[in-house]
Design a protein around this motif. Structure first.
Motif, PDB file in Angstrom:
ATOM      1  N   LEU A 114      38.744  48.649  48.350  1.00  0.00           N
ATOM      2  CA  LEU A 114      38.902  49.206  49.700  1.00  0.00           C
ATOM      3  C   LEU A 114      39.549  50.585  49.629  1.00  0.00           C
ATOM      4  CD1 LEU A 114      40.114  45.996  51.587  1.00  0.00           C
ATOM      5  CD2 LEU A 114      37.834  47.031  51.628  1.00  0.00           C
ATOM      6  N   PRO A 115      39.261  51.464  50.584  1.00  0.00           N
ATOM      7  CA  PRO A 115      39.751  52.851  50.514  1.00  0.00           C
ATOM      8  C   PRO A 115      41.224  53.042  50.843  1.00  0.00           C
ATOM      9  CG  PRO A 115      38.443  52.533  52.488  1.00  0.00           C
ATOM     10  CD  PRO A 115      38.290  51.274  51.672  1.00  0.00           C
ATOM     11  N   GLN A 116      41.904  51.972  51.300  1.00  0.00           N
ATOM     12  CA  GLN A 116      43.346  52.024  51.544  1.00  0.00           C
ATOM     13  C   GLN A 116      43.747  53.028  52.625  1.00  0.00           C
ATOM     14  OE1 GLN A 116      45.230  49.706  50.070  1.00  0.00           O
ATOM     15  NE2 GLN A 116      43.357  48.996  49.081  1.00  0.00           N
ATOM     16  N   THR A 117      42.858  53.271  53.572  1.00  0.00           N
ATOM     17  CA  THR A 117      43.224  54.143  54.688  1.00  0.00           C
ATOM     18  C   THR A 117      44.161  53.433  55.668  1.00  0.00           C
ATOM     19  OG1 THR A 117      41.230  53.452  55.877  1.00  0.00           O
ATOM     20  CG2 THR A 117      41.093  55.481  54.574  1.00  0.00           C
ATOM     21  N   CYS A 129      54.020  59.062  66.990  1.00  0.00           N
ATOM     22  CA  CYS A 129      53.017  59.238  65.941  1.00  0.00           C
ATOM     23  C   CYS A 129      53.591  58.858  64.577  1.00  0.00           C
ATOM     24  CB  CYS A 129      52.490  60.666  65.916  1.00  0.00           C
ATOM     25  SG  CYS A 129      53.739  61.939  65.613  1.00  0.00           S
ATOM     26  N   ILE A 130      54.867  59.184  64.356  1.00  0.00           N
ATOM     27  CA  ILE A 130      55.518  58.834  63.101  1.00  0.00           C
ATOM     28  C   ILE A 130      55.571  57.325  62.945  1.00  0.00           C
ATOM     29  CG2 ILE A 130      57.724  58.884  61.850  1.00  0.00           C
ATOM     30  CD1 ILE A 130      58.197  61.654  62.945  1.00  0.00           C
ATOM     31  N   GLN A 131      55.892  56.645  64.035  1.00  0.00           N
ATOM     32  CA  GLN A 131      55.953  55.187  63.999  1.00  0.00           C
ATOM     33  C   GLN A 131      54.585  54.569  63.758  1.00  0.00           C
ATOM     34  OE1 GLN A 131      58.183  53.624  67.444  1.00  0.00           O
ATOM     35  NE2 GLN A 131      59.049  55.665  67.673  1.00  0.00           N
ATOM     36  N   ALA A 132      53.527  55.244  64.195  1.00  0.00           N
ATOM     37  CA  ALA A 132      52.176  54.697  64.058  1.00  0.00           C
ATOM     38  C   ALA A 132      51.558  54.962  62.694  1.00  0.00           C
ATOM     39  CB  ALA A 132      51.272  55.276  65.141  1.00  0.00           C
ATOM     40  N   CYS A 133      51.986  56.020  62.027  1.00  0.00           N
ATOM     41  CA  CYS A 133      51.362  56.405  60.752  1.00  0.00           C
ATOM     42  C   CYS A 133      51.659  55.368  59.672  1.00  0.00           C
ATOM     43  CB  CYS A 133      51.864  57.774  60.306  1.00  0.00           C
ATOM     44  SG  CYS A 133      51.132  58.310  58.731  1.00  0.00           S
ATOM     45  N   PRO A 134      50.617  54.758  59.084  1.00  0.00           N
ATOM     46  CA  PRO A 134      50.852  53.698  58.097  1.00  0.00           C
ATOM     47  C   PRO A 134      51.199  54.186  56.703  1.00  0.00           C
ATOM     48  CG  PRO A 134      48.514  54.031  58.380  1.00  0.00           C
ATOM     49  CD  PRO A 134      49.193  54.946  59.368  1.00  0.00           C
ATOM     50  N   VAL A 135      51.128  55.506  56.483  1.00  0.00           N
ATOM     51  CA  VAL A 135      51.370  56.033  55.137  1.00  0.00           C
ATOM     52  C   VAL A 135      52.418  57.139  55.116  1.00  0.00           C
ATOM     53  CG1 VAL A 135      49.101  55.377  54.244  1.00  0.00           C
ATOM     54  CG2 VAL A 135      49.389  57.584  55.388  1.00  0.00           C
ATOM     55  N   ASP A 136      53.216  57.230  56.160  1.00  0.00           N
ATOM     56  CA  ASP A 136      54.286  58.241  56.223  1.00  0.00           C
ATOM     57  C   ASP A 136      53.773  59.651  55.947  1.00  0.00           C
ATOM     58  OD1 ASP A 136      56.290  56.504  56.959  1.00  0.00           O
ATOM     59  OD2 ASP A 136      57.011  56.149  54.932  1.00  0.00           O
ATOM     60  N   ALA A 137      52.683  60.018  56.621  1.00  0.00           N
ATOM     61  CA  ALA A 137      52.103  61.350  56.414  1.00  0.00           C
ATOM     62  C   ALA A 137      52.527  62.336  57.490  1.00  0.00           C
ATOM     63  CB  ALA A 137      50.580  61.257  56.378  1.00  0.00           C
ATOM     64  N   ILE A 138      53.513  61.972  58.319  1.00  0.00           N
ATOM     65  CA  ILE A 138      53.975  62.843  59.399  1.00  0.00           C
ATOM     66  C   ILE A 138      55.454  63.103  59.232  1.00  0.00           C
ATOM     67  CG2 ILE A 138      54.144  63.154  61.896  1.00  0.00           C
ATOM     68  CD1 ILE A 138      51.871  61.181  62.236  1.00  0.00           C
ATOM     69  N   LEU A 151      51.169  66.032  57.032  1.00  0.00           N
ATOM     70  CA  LEU A 151      50.997  66.407  55.633  1.00  0.00           C
ATOM     71  C   LEU A 151      49.523  66.131  55.287  1.00  0.00           C
ATOM     72  CD1 LEU A 151      54.217  64.768  54.121  1.00  0.00           C
ATOM     73  CD2 LEU A 151      53.855  67.171  54.725  1.00  0.00           C
ATOM     74  N   PRO A 152      48.675  67.144  55.312  1.00  0.00           N
ATOM     75  CA  PRO A 152      47.224  66.931  55.147  1.00  0.00           C
ATOM     76  C   PRO A 152      46.863  66.189  53.865  1.00  0.00           C
ATOM     77  CG  PRO A 152      47.668  69.163  55.889  1.00  0.00           C
ATOM     78  CD  PRO A 152      48.997  68.562  55.517  1.00  0.00           C
ATOM     79  N   SER A 153      47.585  66.462  52.779  1.00  0.00           N
ATOM     80  CA  SER A 153      47.244  65.830  51.504  1.00  0.00           C
ATOM     81  C   SER A 153      47.544  64.337  51.503  1.00  0.00           C
ATOM     82  CB  SER A 153      48.021  66.499  50.363  1.00  0.00           C
ATOM     83  OG  SER A 153      49.423  66.309  50.531  1.00  0.00           O
ATOM     84  N   GLU A 197      41.803  57.843  43.212  1.00  0.00           N
ATOM     85  CA  GLU A 197      43.173  58.343  43.095  1.00  0.00           C
ATOM     86  C   GLU A 197      43.827  58.486  44.468  1.00  0.00           C
ATOM     87  OE1 GLU A 197      40.973  59.001  39.518  1.00  0.00           O
ATOM     88  OE2 GLU A 197      40.542  59.681  41.569  1.00  0.00           O
ATOM     89  N   GLN A 198      43.063  58.998  45.428  1.00  0.00           N
ATOM     90  CA  GLN A 198      43.594  59.121  46.788  1.00  0.00           C
ATOM     91  C   GLN A 198      43.867  57.748  47.396  1.00  0.00           C
ATOM     92  OE1 GLN A 198      40.267  61.612  48.139  1.00  0.00           O
ATOM     93  NE2 GLN A 198      41.743  63.156  48.805  1.00  0.00           N
ATOM     94  N   ALA A 199      42.978  56.806  47.135  1.00  0.00           N
ATOM     95  CA  ALA A 199      43.158  55.455  47.661  1.00  0.00           C
ATOM     96  C   ALA A 199      44.409  54.814  47.083  1.00  0.00           C
ATOM     97  CB  ALA A 199      41.927  54.605  47.344  1.00  0.00           C
ATOM     98  N   GLU A 200      44.616  54.965  45.790  1.00  0.00           N
ATOM     99  CA  GLU A 200      45.791  54.362  45.158  1.00  0.00           C
ATOM    100  C   GLU A 200      47.077  54.997  45.660  1.00  0.00           C
ATOM    101  OE1 GLU A 200      47.840  51.640  43.312  1.00  0.00           O
ATOM    102  OE2 GLU A 200      45.648  51.662  43.409  1.00  0.00           O
ATOM    103  N   ALA A 201      47.054  56.305  45.864  1.00  0.00           N
ATOM    104  CA  ALA A 201      48.245  56.987  46.391  1.00  0.00           C
ATOM    105  C   ALA A 201      48.541  56.522  47.812  1.00  0.00           C
ATOM    106  CB  ALA A 201      48.028  58.500  46.359  1.00  0.00           C
ATOM    107  N   ALA A 202      47.491  56.341  48.613  1.00  0.00           N
ATOM    108  CA  ALA A 202      47.680  55.869  49.985  1.00  0.00           C
ATOM    109  C   ALA A 202      48.233  54.448  49.994  1.00  0.00           C
ATOM    110  CB  ALA A 202      46.359  55.926  50.745  1.00  0.00           C
ATOM    111  N   ARG A 203      47.733  53.609  49.105  1.00  0.00           N
ATOM    112  CA  ARG A 203      48.240  52.239  49.024  1.00  0.00           C
ATOM    113  C   ARG A 203      49.718  52.240  48.638  1.00  0.00           C
ATOM    114  NH1 ARG A 203      45.273  47.509  45.725  1.00  0.00           N
ATOM    115  NH2 ARG A 203      44.918  49.214  44.247  1.00  0.00           N
TER     116      ARG A 203
END
Length: 221
Positions: free
Chosen positions: A13-16, A91-100, A111-113, A148-154
């Protein structure tokens, strides 16, 4: 360590962590597929190639993506219009990967990356200052995403989940300690009249019930 079927499915799975599959994260969806409770065609970010990967792992036939869950599209990244942001932190509370990044009453930024394009931050925004911009051209599914992106997101999702769980446990512990201290204060109260004694017992019962709820909550796996 030998991987379970759910482990193998999760790896595909893409881990989004977008919840479009109908589950709160990629892992619960993987477990549902492994248990025969979900179909392999419920992940729009993985696209048709993702379905083919899941079919190979599970031995199921390849089927089209279920439109109920969404459509295969180029991957997008969230963008916050900083001139409109009011710093509500929803939005910070909603982001599942702490990208904000941001704080209460201060401007937030993406954080676009690290953004997975899940778009979970869009709906909670009360001022509609978040938009999703496609960033992969015509590429969709796994052609717009890498292992690699999927693993980092996970890893970011798992770290966030562990942090939130730790914060909940610490908060519960503080509340339990506060209740114990309050019970001690109530027990120390001098009560002489029947009304005072009744009030004291009422307080004891309320606090004891709160302590028991906290104990039961802490005992849950």
């Amino acid at each position: 360590m030998t991987k379970t079927l759910a482990d193998l499915i999760e790896d595909a799975l893409p881990q989004t962590q977008c919840t479009k599959c109908g589950y709160p994260a990629c892992r619960p969806y993987a477990e549902a597929i492994a248990a025969g409770e979900a179909h392999i065609n419920q992940c729009p970010p993985g696209g048709q190639q993702g379905i083919e990967r899941l079919a190979a792992i599970t031995g199921q036939r390849v089927i089209p993506l279920n439109p109920v869950n969404g459509f295969e599209r180029p991957r997008s990244v969230a963008f916050i219009d900083e001139s409109l942001c009011i710093g509500c932190t929803l939005c910070i509370q909603a982001c599942p990967v702490d990208a904000i990044l941001g704080a209460a009453k201060q401007m937030h930024t993406i954080l676009p990356s690290q953004c997975t394009g899940c778009d979970l931050c869009v709906a909670p925004c009360p001022v509609d200052c978040i938009v999703m911009f496609p960033v992969t051209g015509d590429a969709t599914g796994w052609n717009a995403w890498t292992a690699e992106q999927a693993e980092a997101a996970r890893a970011r999702h798992d770290f966030r989940s562990a942090r939130l769980q730790r914060e909940r446990e610490e908060n519960d512990a503080r509340l339990a300690a506060k209740a114990v201290a309050k019970l001690r204060d109530v027990n120390a109260e001098t009560s002489n009249t029947p009304a005072e004694l009744a009030e004291k017992e009422r307080k004891r019962a309320i606090i004891a019930a709160a302590i028991e709820r906290a104990r039961q909550k802490a005992a849950k796996p």
